[in-house]
Design a protein around this motif. Structure first.
Motif, PDB file in Angstrom:
ATOM      1  N   SER A 133      25.203  49.686  -1.913  1.00 11.11           N
ATOM      2  CA  SER A 133      25.085  47.918  -2.049  1.00 11.11           C
ATOM      3  C   SER A 133      25.550  46.932  -2.561  1.00 11.11           C
ATOM      4  O   SER A 133      26.707  45.932  -2.094  1.00 11.11           O
ATOM      5  N   GLN A 183      22.768  45.829   5.497  1.00  8.60           N
ATOM      6  CA  GLN A 183      21.327  46.660   5.163  1.00  8.60           C
ATOM      7  C   GLN A 183      20.798  46.292   5.907  1.00  8.60           C
ATOM      8  O   GLN A 183      19.841  46.776   6.482  1.00  8.60           O
ATOM      9  N   ASP A 186      26.912  48.204   5.595  1.00 12.07           N
ATOM     10  CA  ASP A 186      25.247  49.292   5.376  1.00 12.07           C
ATOM     11  C   ASP A 186      24.281  49.555   5.792  1.00 12.07           C
ATOM     12  O   ASP A 186      23.562  48.465   5.636  1.00 12.07           O
ATOM     13  N   GLU A 187      24.298  50.669   5.624  1.00 16.79           N
ATOM     14  CA  GLU A 187      23.439  51.567   6.760  1.00 16.79           C
ATOM     15  C   GLU A 187      23.486  50.816   7.567  1.00 16.79           C
ATOM     16  O   GLU A 187      21.488  50.261   8.366  1.00 16.79           O
TER      17      GLU A 187
HETATM   18 MG    MG Z   1      21.307  49.036  -0.114  1.00 15.12          MG
END
Ligand code: MG
Ligand code: ATP
Lengths: 284, 259
Positions: free
Chosen positions: B51, B99, B180-181
């Motif tokens: 991240s 995220q 991010d994810e």
């Molecule tokens: Mg992360």
């Protein structure tokens, strides 16, 4: 043994409960007594002409405080007009640049400001506005009240903006928005009802002030909306009437106190309940 | 996925990129080039700096107090950390999905999607509606929200909020998109739709995506980077990394023996 211990605990428990209730009564008692006394005295002296009429010449019975009610609204709004933009801007600055030198100085200044006796603020406004303009004026009163509101508004806006989580700011910046737009249109916009609550509390605090208005707005006996002339306000009018020797004026002072109290309580309750309701649905 | 490239133009490049939180170095000496219109997956154990690295690529890392970045990130050959570069312009061209879903709490679903455009001065309602509809469709959220576009963005579920954030990022139409994810909070159906989306937007965008899902990385990405403790251990074609990694650590991680 066991039984004794339990009894001891039960007594201790009861004792502390009584103490807590007692201190609550000590705190709330005077408040309710003041409210009740002003209510009883004020409400009985209140009539329609109090709101719609101007003072009668000395000696004549009757008349009202229309000019002072409107004057208070006028001067308080004038003060808010000065204090809100400056106060919110300072709050934003303090929140955005938490650790800068200027922020530390500003924070200290604001703390000191909120400790200045209101009579001193009145003297300051007298020197800064009344003396140069050579006249008592509503403007001077507005300036004095704005100085009273300012530290409250700065403090509350900083606290409110602190509540906005950092990831909201990041989300705005990541969209390629300039920082000022993120602050203005996303962070402040989402905090509007919170900010409004703070501002109204500051206003209601200033609305009841007498000392700073005594030698700034001064007061008069007729209706005026001229910023550069003296203007009547409820607190000053109450003060003048209350110390007068005339029964009818003293009666009107009670009515004025009652109206002022209701005004301020309503503002407070509005800020606390109505605005927080809106906030729960929207915002941070 | 196919490795066929329309062009070999390098759009984004990190040169000796490093990032700190105070004294703690979270990203160490990253050197990598991203070809235009490709998808790169970043994989690695939790806390390895994925991240943080991603947040250096659009200069969001510096928004956290006490952080520092060194090295260069070149966007079409220009260092985005150059003092002469306008950071606002950089972020307009490098979009990001965070995220954690972070819709704007005070805004409606519709406003969340179009706020970027609106604050850039595009106020024509029909244009904004069109963008909102197409972006929400791409993010596989349209059907669920089309009847309540004026409800608050935060009234949605976590997974829906994440798709809302994807739509919001797409609305700006950035040539580079950092994710991010993005699917970690989504069910398999929504995940499949997002993967479909990535396959589609790859024709126009360059995507860098962090994921903990190996199958996903293998499925959708052209390239894969493997991170451990802030270092990029291996970077290469996904087909190579997932079948025949050069590094032992990579192999262990992919096969589940590590991290
Ligand atoms: Mg992360
Ligand atoms: N705000 C912060 N302050 C200090 N250290 C931080 C902060 N955010 C992250 N770190 C540290 O930096 C390192 C990298 O964190 P990062 O969030 O980049 O990991 P990640 O690879 O994205 O992990 P995950 O897969 O769990 O999301 C971690 O060791 C973390 O403890």
């Amino acid at each position: 043994m066991n039984f004794n211990y339990r009894l001891y605990r039960a007594i201790k428990n009861r004792l502390f409960t009584i103490l807590i209730v007692l201190s609550a009564v000590v705190v709330l008692g005077p408040l309710f007594m003041v409210i009740k006394y002003v209510f009883v005295q004020g409400a009985s002296s209140l009539n329609l002409s109090f709101f719609t009429e101007l003072p009668k010449p000395v000696g004549e019975i009757g008349g009202g405080m229309k000019h002072a009610i409107l004057g208070t609204i006028y001067i308080v709004l004038l003060g808010a007009l000065i204090a809100v933009p400056i106060g919110v801007t300072c709050g934003v600055y303090l929140n955005e640049f938490r650790k800068s030198k200027l922020s530390k100085t500003l924070r200290l200044t604001v703390d000191l400001m909120s400790g200045i006796p209101s009579i001193v603020i009145g003297i300051f406004a007298y020197l800064m506005v009344v003396v140069p303009l050579k006249s008592f004026s509503a403007l001077a009163g507005g300036v004095a009240l704005s100085i009273i509101m300012l530290p409250i508004i700065v403090k509350t806006s900083e606290e409110i903006l602190k509540l906005v989580p950092d990831h909201i700011r990041e989300a705005g910046l990541a969209l390629g928005l300039p920082r000022w737009k993120v602050i203005l249109f996303i962070i402040l916009k989402g905090s509007v009802s919170n900010l409004l609550t703070g501002i109204i509390l500051a206003i209601s605090r200033a609305a009841g002030e007498t000392a700073p208005l005594l030698f700034t707005a001064f007061g008069n006996m007729y209706l005026s909306f001229n910023m550069r002339e003296p203007m009547a306000t409820l607190p000053v009018q109450i003060y003048t009437y209350a110390i007068s020797p005339f029964k009818d004026w003293q009666r009107q002072a009670w009515a004025g106190a009652f109206v002022l109290m209701v005004l301020i309580l309503t503002l407070n309750l509005f800020a606390r309940f109505v605005l927080t309701k809106i906030k729960d649905k929207k915002g941070y | 996925m196919s490795n066929s490239k329309n062009s070999d133009k390098i759009i984004l490049e990190a040169k000796n990129l490093e990032a700190w939180f105070g004294d703690f170095q979270a990203v160490k000496g990253i050197n990598v080039q991203y070809t235009e219109r490709t998808i790169t997956a970043i994989i690695g154990p939790s806390g390895c700096g994925k991240s943080t690295y991603l947040r250096c690529l659009n200069r969001i890392h510096e928004e956290i107090e006490g952080t520092r970045v060194s090295g260069e990130v070149l966007l079409e050959g220009k260092n985005i950390y150059d003092k002469k570069i306008d950071v606002v312009d950089v972020r307009k061209r490098i979009g990001m999905v965070f995220q954690k879903p972070n819709p704007f709490p005070s805004l409606s679903i519709l406003d969340n999607v179009v706020i970027g455009l609106r604050l850039q001065g595009i106020t024509k309602r029909s244009t904004l509606m069109e963008v909102a509809e197409s972006c929400l469709k791409k993010a596989a959220l349209w059907d669920e929200v089309k009847d309540k576009l004026n409800s608050l963005g935060t009234s949605l579920s976590g997974g829906q909020q994440q798709r809302l954030c994807i739509a919001r990022a797409l609305a700006i139409n950035p040539p580079v998109l950092l994710m991010d994810e993005p699917t970690s909070a989504l069910d398999p159906i929504a995940t499949a739709k997002i993967e479909e989306l990535m396959d589609e937007i790859k024709r126009d965008y360059t995507v860098i995506i962090v994921t903990h899902n190996m199958q996903q990385a293998a499925r959708i990405s052209d390239y894969t980077s493997f991170f451990v403790y802030g270092k990029m251990i291996e970077h290469g074609l996904s087909s190579d990394i997932f079948t025949n990694p050069r590094e032992k650590q990579t192999e262990d991680y992919i096969s589940g023996r590590f991290g």
